[in-house]
Design a protein around this motif. Structure first.
Motif, PDB file in Angstrom:
ATOM      1  N   ARG A  78       0.968  -0.992  -0.015  1.00  0.00           N
ATOM      2  CA  ARG A  78       0.194   0.029  -0.013  1.00  0.00           C
ATOM      3  C   ARG A  78       0.908   1.129   0.081  1.00  0.00           C
ATOM      4  O   ARG A  78       0.782   2.265  -0.713  1.00  0.00           O
ATOM      5  CB  ARG A  78      -0.826  -0.081   1.309  1.00  0.00           C
ATOM      6  CG  ARG A  78      -1.867   1.385   1.295  1.00  0.00           C
ATOM      7  CD  ARG A  78      -2.844   1.352   2.426  1.00  0.00           C
ATOM      8  NE  ARG A  78      -3.554   0.066   2.550  1.00  0.00           N
ATOM      9  CZ  ARG A  78      -3.349  -0.846   3.827  1.00  0.00           C
ATOM     10  NH1 ARG A  78      -2.774  -0.437   4.564  1.00  0.00           N
ATOM     11  NH2 ARG A  78      -4.018  -1.861   3.905  1.00  0.00           N
ATOM     12  N   LEU A  79       1.799   0.979   0.875  1.00  0.00           N
ATOM     13  CA  LEU A  79       2.687   2.511   0.981  1.00  0.00           C
ATOM     14  C   LEU A  79       3.306   2.627  -0.589  1.00  0.00           C
ATOM     15  O   LEU A  79       3.660   4.041  -0.726  1.00  0.00           O
ATOM     16  CB  LEU A  79       3.946   2.327   1.820  1.00  0.00           C
ATOM     17  CG  LEU A  79       3.226   2.137   3.412  1.00  0.00           C
ATOM     18  CD1 LEU A  79       4.574   1.932   4.144  1.00  0.00           C
ATOM     19  CD2 LEU A  79       2.875   3.533   3.729  1.00  0.00           C
ATOM     20  N   SER A  98       2.300   1.713  -3.354  1.00  0.00           N
ATOM     21  CA  SER A  98       1.280   2.138  -4.357  1.00  0.00           C
ATOM     22  C   SER A  98       0.795   3.736  -4.173  1.00  0.00           C
ATOM     23  O   SER A  98       0.636   4.419  -5.286  1.00  0.00           O
ATOM     24  CB  SER A  98       0.154   1.509  -4.266  1.00  0.00           C
ATOM     25  OG  SER A  98      -0.781   1.684  -3.143  1.00  0.00           O
ATOM     26  N   TRP A  99       1.290   4.354  -2.962  1.00  0.00           N
ATOM     27  CA  TRP A  99       1.081   5.748  -2.675  1.00  0.00           C
ATOM     28  C   TRP A  99       2.443   6.399  -3.122  1.00  0.00           C
ATOM     29  O   TRP A  99       2.327   7.681  -3.197  1.00  0.00           O
ATOM     30  CB  TRP A  99       0.829   5.971  -1.220  1.00  0.00           C
ATOM     31  CG  TRP A  99      -0.608   5.374  -0.967  1.00  0.00           C
ATOM     32  CD1 TRP A  99      -1.538   5.159  -1.680  1.00  0.00           C
ATOM     33  CD2 TRP A  99      -0.881   5.000   0.512  1.00  0.00           C
ATOM     34  NE1 TRP A  99      -2.662   4.786  -0.619  1.00  0.00           N
ATOM     35  CE2 TRP A  99      -2.413   4.686   0.480  1.00  0.00           C
ATOM     36  CE3 TRP A  99      -0.135   5.256   1.897  1.00  0.00           C
ATOM     37  CZ2 TRP A  99      -3.110   4.234   1.632  1.00  0.00           C
ATOM     38  CZ3 TRP A  99      -0.725   5.064   2.951  1.00  0.00           C
ATOM     39  CH2 TRP A  99      -2.393   4.490   2.773  1.00  0.00           C
ATOM     40  N   TYR A 142       5.628   5.837  -2.136  1.00  0.00           N
ATOM     41  CA  TYR A 142       6.689   5.769  -1.128  1.00  0.00           C
ATOM     42  C   TYR A 142       7.714   4.974  -1.618  1.00  0.00           C
ATOM     43  O   TYR A 142       7.541   3.926  -1.894  1.00  0.00           O
ATOM     44  CB  TYR A 142       6.225   5.406   0.265  1.00  0.00           C
ATOM     45  CG  TYR A 142       5.355   6.413   0.960  1.00  0.00           C
ATOM     46  CD1 TYR A 142       5.870   7.159   1.905  1.00  0.00           C
ATOM     47  CD2 TYR A 142       4.046   6.158   0.995  1.00  0.00           C
ATOM     48  CE1 TYR A 142       5.174   8.081   2.660  1.00  0.00           C
ATOM     49  CE2 TYR A 142       3.079   7.416   1.683  1.00  0.00           C
ATOM     50  CZ  TYR A 142       3.891   8.300   2.659  1.00  0.00           C
ATOM     51  OH  TYR A 142       3.002   9.111   3.189  1.00  0.00           O
TER      52      TYR A 142
END
Length: 107
Positions: free
Chosen positions: A14-15, A17-18, A20
């Motif tokens: 998730r990180l 995909s954002w 990061y």
């Protein structure tokens, strides 16, 4: 620990995909050596190693932050284990009464 290892891929992906690309992994001396001088929490260290490897698998670099504020949670911050204070003569049961520091977390 920021998350259980069986959830690591979910959180780390998730990180990523954002957008990061770097993760600041905070840990304290107390978490590593809480039981006494030279007694290391091998399970916790393995958790850190596994987390770092999972981050690298997702293309995320890790910045290790051996964090410390106001010496220890026993002096109103975080970082050093209780035994470091006891080793220099502090009686942790009387620390609040000394007005030298106030605990912000109930014991």
């Amino acid at each position: 620990r920021p998350f259980p290892l069986d959830e690591a891929d979910t959180h780390i992906s998730r990180l990523r995909s954002w957008g990061y690309t770097t993760y600041r992994l905070l840990f304290t001396w107390e978490a590593v050596e809480h039981a006494g001088p030279g007694i290391y929490d091998e399970e916790y260290l393995q958790y850190l190693v596994t987390t770092i490897r999972k981050c690298h698998e997702h293309g995320i670099s890790v910045f290790l932050d051996c964090h410390q504020d106001v010496w220890s949670r026993f002096t109103g911050g975080d970082g050093a284990p209780a035994w470091t204070l006891e080793r220099v003569g502090f009686d942790l049961t009387k620390l609040n009464d000394s007005d030298a520091a106030y605990l912000t977390r109930p014991e």
